[in-house]
Enzyme design. Sequence first.
Site, short mmCIF file in Angstrom:
data_model
loop_
_atom_site.label_atom_id
_atom_site.label_comp_id
_atom_site.label_asym_id
_atom_site.label_seq_id
_atom_site.Cartn_x
_atom_site.Cartn_y
_atom_site.Cartn_z
N SER A 45 1.01 -1.36 0.24
CA SER A 45 0.08 -0.12 -0.11
C SER A 45 0.56 1.75 -0.34
O SER A 45 2.08 1.17 0.16
CB SER A 45 -0.95 0.03 1.07
OG SER A 45 -1.84 1.21 0.65
N TYR A 56 -2.08 -0.88 10.09
CA TYR A 56 -2.17 -1.53 8.67
C TYR A 56 -1.01 -0.83 8.08
O TYR A 56 -0.36 -1.79 7.16
CB TYR A 56 -3.80 -1.29 8.74
CG TYR A 56 -4.04 -1.08 6.48
CD1 TYR A 56 -4.51 -1.97 6.38
CD2 TYR A 56 -2.87 -0.12 5.73
CE1 TYR A 56 -5.05 -2.09 4.60
CE2 TYR A 56 -3.51 -0.22 4.82
CZ TYR A 56 -4.49 -1.80 3.67
OH TYR A 56 -3.95 -1.18 3.07
#
Length: 295
Positions: A141, A154
Amino acid sequence: MSDLSGKIAIITGAASGIGLAGVEVFVAAGAKVIAGDVQDEKGKALETRFGSDKVRFTHCDVTDMGQLEALMQSAVDAFGGLDILWNNAGHGGTPTGVEDLDLEGYDTTMNLLLKQVFAGTKFAVPHMKARGAGSVINTSSISAVCAGYAPITYSVAKKGVAHFSKLAAGELAKYKIRVNSILPGFIATSIFGASLGLSREQADQMAEMVAQNGGKMQPIGRVGRGNDIAEMAAFLASDAAGFITGGEFLVDGGMTVGPVHSWNEEAAGPLLEALGLTPEQAEQMRLAQASGSQS
């Protein structure tokens, strides 16, 4: 389009979002695909849609090591081997920050986003060695390289995914197994709604809202689609990428090139913000100064 003719692939998180786009792109490119997911109804619909000679659905909770190892074997049982593994399954992780960290949520996030990437790769290696080569693709990401795009747990997990991919690329190169990571930007999927605790149906609907309203956040002027990430994955999986391993590939519409003022001339830069001026006010001051100098 990349050529995956004769390749056998596994995609996790394959029933929706980026993973679903991956199934579509990989099949169109000529691959046979094992689609792993916990969404049984959507997964079985993939088999019906493409035919079991091209796509097989396998129920797989990637945090269950037994199910994950069995998923790798299912490619051999169904199609005769394994050439490509795309570790893509994930969710938004626990939303808590450092001070109020939910330790149980931390473990859940790390197990789903990071541990399963380690384990999935481990379980795939023997099958790829038997084929003489392979390609592992891991979904990271932009939150791995920039703050402010996702919760801390995350983001740290996705940083781990990217770095793991680089380290694993070094270890596995002797087997001609390539390992790369993709760092998606703002992609219109159900992950945003799911992170808010919405039902899967509501989260799917929110994905379309994101697609319609999020374009102004990035230079390219539109939100990413699952297909944007899937096309990069297909390239990395193909023989055309045979000299590429250990890479981190941003697919983010330019979102990480810099702050808004670096690509949007209508946005105020840091100096104007510090002065409390809009770009229009600054331009008026410049014109007034120029006019005064000429008089």
